[in-house]
Design a protein around this motif. Structure first.
Motif, PDB file in Angstrom:
ATOM      1  N   GLN A   1     -10.410  40.871   5.328  1.00 36.36           N
ATOM      2  CA  GLN A   1     -10.021  39.497   5.014  1.00 36.36           C
ATOM      3  C   GLN A   1      -8.511  39.345   4.965  1.00 36.36           C
ATOM      4  O   GLN A   1      -7.955  38.348   5.452  1.00 36.36           O
ATOM      5  N   GLU A   2      -7.831  40.332   4.391  1.00 37.65           N
ATOM      6  CA  GLU A   2      -6.374  40.253   4.326  1.00 37.65           C
ATOM      7  C   GLU A   2      -5.774  40.336   5.725  1.00 37.65           C
ATOM      8  O   GLU A   2      -4.819  39.635   6.046  1.00 37.65           O
ATOM      9  N   ARG A   3      -6.338  41.189   6.564  1.00 38.30           N
ATOM     10  CA  ARG A   3      -5.854  41.320   7.942  1.00 38.30           C
ATOM     11  C   ARG A   3      -6.052  40.005   8.707  1.00 38.30           C
ATOM     12  O   ARG A   3      -5.127  39.521   9.370  1.00 38.30           O
ATOM     13  N   LEU A   4      -7.253  39.443   8.628  1.00 40.08           N
ATOM     14  CA  LEU A   4      -7.537  38.198   9.342  1.00 40.08           C
ATOM     15  C   LEU A   4      -6.644  37.062   8.851  1.00 40.08           C
ATOM     16  O   LEU A   4      -6.181  36.236   9.647  1.00 40.08           O
ATOM     17  N   GLU A   5      -6.392  37.025   7.549  1.00 39.51           N
ATOM     18  CA  GLU A   5      -5.503  36.014   6.987  1.00 39.51           C
ATOM     19  C   GLU A   5      -4.088  36.164   7.548  1.00 39.51           C
ATOM     20  O   GLU A   5      -3.433  35.167   7.889  1.00 39.51           O
ATOM     21  N   ALA A   6      -3.622  37.403   7.681  1.00 42.58           N
ATOM     22  CA  ALA A   6      -2.280  37.651   8.209  1.00 42.58           C
ATOM     23  C   ALA A   6      -2.162  37.164   9.650  1.00 42.58           C
ATOM     24  O   ALA A   6      -1.161  36.536  10.031  1.00 42.58           O
ATOM     25  N   PHE A   7      -3.193  37.425  10.462  1.00 42.41           N
ATOM     26  CA  PHE A   7      -3.162  36.947  11.845  1.00 42.41           C
ATOM     27  C   PHE A   7      -3.199  35.426  11.894  1.00 42.41           C
ATOM     28  O   PHE A   7      -2.447  34.795  12.647  1.00 42.41           O
ATOM     29  N   ALA A   8      -4.075  34.816  11.088  1.00 41.57           N
ATOM     30  CA  ALA A   8      -4.193  33.360  11.094  1.00 41.57           C
ATOM     31  C   ALA A   8      -2.877  32.690  10.703  1.00 41.57           C
ATOM     32  O   ALA A   8      -2.444  31.719  11.345  1.00 41.57           O
ATOM     33  N   LEU A   9      -2.218  33.221   9.668  1.00 46.16           N
ATOM     34  CA  LEU A   9      -0.977  32.616   9.192  1.00 46.16           C
ATOM     35  C   LEU A   9       0.191  32.884  10.130  1.00 46.16           C
ATOM     36  O   LEU A   9       1.214  32.206  10.061  1.00 46.16           O
ATOM     37  N   ASN A  10       0.042  33.870  11.011  1.00 49.41           N
ATOM     38  CA  ASN A  10       1.041  34.093  12.061  1.00 49.41           C
ATOM     39  C   ASN A  10       0.665  33.393  13.367  1.00 49.41           C
ATOM     40  O   ASN A  10       1.315  33.587  14.389  1.00 49.41           O
ATOM     41  N   LYS A  11      -0.417  32.596  13.299  1.00 46.15           N
ATOM     42  CA  LYS A  11      -0.920  31.867  14.466  1.00 46.15           C
ATOM     43  C   LYS A  11      -1.131  32.819  15.650  1.00 46.15           C
ATOM     44  O   LYS A  11      -0.749  32.532  16.792  1.00 46.15           O
ATOM     45  N   ALA A  12      -1.725  33.950  15.344  1.00 45.64           N
ATOM     46  CA  ALA A  12      -2.003  34.971  16.347  1.00 45.64           C
ATOM     47  C   ALA A  12      -3.482  35.332  16.295  1.00 45.64           C
ATOM     48  O   ALA A  12      -4.168  35.063  15.300  1.00 45.64           O
ATOM     49  N   VAL A  13      -3.969  35.926  17.359  1.00 42.33           N
ATOM     50  CA  VAL A  13      -5.376  36.336  17.441  1.00 42.33           C
ATOM     51  C   VAL A  13      -5.470  37.834  17.229  1.00 42.33           C
ATOM     52  O   VAL A  13      -4.787  38.617  17.895  1.00 42.33           O
TER      53      VAL A  13
END
Length: 221
Positions: free
Chosen positions: A200-212
């Motif tokens: 969840q923390e990893r996915l949140e980091a990607f989402a907030l960096n607007k990256a996949v």
């Protein structure tokens, strides 16, 4: 100044970024990974592959025998891995007692033996709530001890100690890093679960960096 350094490299996205940061800074990097009896070895396999591709000296050390002393963690015992955000109280079950003190101590011994000047590890601010051995006070005290534990002082370096996983990923993306070469999930299944705190923390980091995120995840719907 460029120097010989040891990087504690788990194969996860934080240590992957730290490894490349040390390389980008011009250091002669020696990667050190530990099998401490964790639930799976997928991170270690990622670490080995990355080091082969980069031509970096890499040691994987089996210290799994210490598990008989370090009971009670869902990462090493037959305890179900909790789901939910990293800051949830139930995530404390993922603490491996004294893990970073043990790993850093071994890495410092290795650093001293090869005349390296520093040991890098990937503690960051997102870990502070759950993990005492990722907090600034711990790093400061370990650094103080490692200045006097051997004839030559060894510095403990946590380049992202006051930054979040979001900021670590932002730095890594700016370096052009390929995070498909990392593993984060606490479960060792074929695909990442997407539900544990690490996912969840990893996915949140990607989402907030607007990256996949390039990793594949199990269906979470």
């Amino acid at each position: 100044m460029p120097q010989k350094v040891v990087v504690i490299y788990s194969g996860g996205m934080d240590s992957y970024t730290v490894l490349h940061k040390a390389i980008a800074d011009g250091h002669e990097v020696y990667a050190l990974s530990f099998n401490y009896g964790q639930r799976h070895v997928k991170e270690l396999e990622c670490a080995a592959q990355v080091c082969r591709e980069l031509g970096i000296n890499h040691k994987v050390v089996d210290i799994s025998a210490i598990n008989q002393l370090l009971a009670g963690s869902s990462l090493t015992d037959n305890i179900e891995v909790p789901e939910g955000h990293y800051e949830a109280e139930n995530m404390k079950s993922t603490i491996v007692p004294n893990r970073n003190m043990i790993l850093i101590s071994l890495a410092v011994g290795y650093a001293d033996s090869i005349k390296a000047k520093a040991v890098y590890y990937g503690a960051h601010s997102g870990d502070h709530f759950i993990y005492p051995d990722c907090r600034p006070e711990f790093v400061e005290k370990m650094n103080a001890v490692c200045q006097i534990a051997n004839y030559d002082p060894i510095n403990i370096v946590s380049p992202y100690l006051h930054e979040s996983k979001i900021e670590i990923l932002r730095d890594g993306l700016a370096m052009g890093l390929d995070y498909s070469k990392t593993w984060t999930c606490y479960n060792g299944r074929e695909l990442a679960c997407g539900k544990c705190g690490a996912c969840q923390e990893r996915l949140e980091a990607f989402a907030l960096n607007k990256a996949v995120d390039p990793l594949q995840y199990e269906a979470t719907g």
